[in-house]
Design a protein around this motif. Structure first.
Motif, PDB file in Angstrom:
ATOM      1  N   ALA A 117      22.157 -38.229   4.794  1.00 11.06           N
ATOM      2  CA  ALA A 117      22.523 -38.248   6.224  1.00 11.06           C
ATOM      3  C   ALA A 117      22.718 -36.842   6.761  1.00 11.06           C
ATOM      4  O   ALA A 117      22.908 -36.655   7.979  1.00 11.06           O
ATOM      5  N   GLY A 118      22.658 -35.829   5.861  1.00  8.75           N
ATOM      6  CA  GLY A 118      22.776 -34.441   6.300  1.00  8.75           C
ATOM      7  C   GLY A 118      24.181 -33.912   6.369  1.00  8.75           C
ATOM      8  O   GLY A 118      24.427 -32.844   6.938  1.00  8.75           O
ATOM      9  N   ILE A 119      25.124 -34.637   5.774  1.00  8.86           N
ATOM     10  CA  ILE A 119      26.504 -34.160   5.755  1.00  8.86           C
ATOM     11  C   ILE A 119      26.598 -33.025   4.742  1.00  8.86           C
ATOM     12  O   ILE A 119      26.334 -33.221   3.545  1.00  8.86           O
ATOM     13  N   THR A 120      26.975 -31.879   5.205  1.00  7.46           N
ATOM     14  CA  THR A 120      26.919 -30.657   4.386  1.00  7.46           C
ATOM     15  C   THR A 120      27.756 -30.751   3.113  1.00  7.46           C
ATOM     16  O   THR A 120      27.289 -30.405   2.021  1.00  7.46           O
ATOM     17  N   ILE A 121      28.986 -31.217   3.253  1.00  6.19           N
ATOM     18  CA  ILE A 121      29.870 -31.315   2.083  1.00  6.19           C
ATOM     19  C   ILE A 121      29.285 -32.251   1.037  1.00  6.19           C
ATOM     20  O   ILE A 121      29.287 -31.958  -0.165  1.00  6.19           O
ATOM     21  N   ALA A 122      28.741 -33.376   1.476  1.00  9.76           N
ATOM     22  CA  ALA A 122      28.137 -34.344   0.553  1.00  9.76           C
ATOM     23  C   ALA A 122      26.880 -33.757  -0.102  1.00  9.76           C
ATOM     24  O   ALA A 122      26.637 -33.945  -1.303  1.00  9.76           O
TER      25      ALA A 122
END
Length: 211
Positions: A117-122
């Motif tokens: 989904a593009g979540i940086t932390i993930a």
């Protein structure tokens, strides 16, 4: 009278018989010496012939033994010569399956959904874990090759591996520099390490293992 004449003749014949016998038994000394010398020459010649045959036989035996020893030594050297192992036989399929299973585990990580989904932390966590898993597999493969490959082959692989590590780090830094100072810098770094290490695992298996 006739009887006396006959008796007289018999006495003469009997007395002459020993003389005749003696004359036959008493050989000429010169002739006897010659016969002895001839016998000795024949004996000496026979001994020389026997000695020559024995010498030839001994020489032939030793020559054969020497040849056999030479062949034995050559065979021993060949048998003692280390076998040149350039590839690990019968393990390629096994490790390809292991690597494929690693990717399946990575794809099932809980961080994958948020990462996609593009979540940086993930993404940072997901690709960090992915890199660690393939790095562990790479070390296992490398250690196995080190134990089984010939020293010369392993030396070449070691040099190759050192060069690969330098290139891997250089490429990861290059990718990270594209986002230098941004939140995606570490993500780009981890993604590059993950992809390089995954590809290297498959390279080692395909290049140094056979089915």
């Amino acid at each position: 009278m006739k009887i006396k004449k006959i008796a007289f003749i018999m006495v003469i014949l009997l007395s002459a018989a020993p003389l005749t016998s003696c004359s036959k038994n008493n050989k000429n000394p010169i002739e006897e010496k010659q016969q002895i010398e001839e016998k000795q020459q024949i004996k000496d010649t026979a001994n020389e012939f026997d000695n020559a045959n024995n010498a030839d036989s001994y020489s032939s035996t030793n020559s054969g033994s020497s040849t056999n020893n030479g062949q034995t030594n050559e065979n021993t050297q060949e048998s003692n010569s280390p076998i040149q192992v350039t590839k690990l036989e019968g393990r390629r399929k096994e490790f390809i399956e292991k690597l494929d299973n690693i990717q399946k585990e990575i794809d099932s990580l809980p961080e994958k959904k948020d990462s996609d989904a593009g979540i940086t932390i993930a993404m940072k966590s997901y690709y960090g874990i992915s890199y660690d898993m393939y790095d562990k597999a790479l070390n296992e493969i490398y250690d196995l090759l080190k134990e089984n490959l010939s020293p010369e082959t392993m030396q070449n692989l070691q040099n190759e591996q050192i060069k690969w590590i330098e290139d891997k780090e250089a490429l990861a830094n290059e990718e990270a520099d594209k986002y230098k100072g941004g939140t995606f810098e570490l993500v780009a770094y981890n993604i590059s390490l993950y992809e390089s290490t995954k590809n290297r695992c498959y390279e080692l298996v395909n290049n140094y293992m056979t089915d």
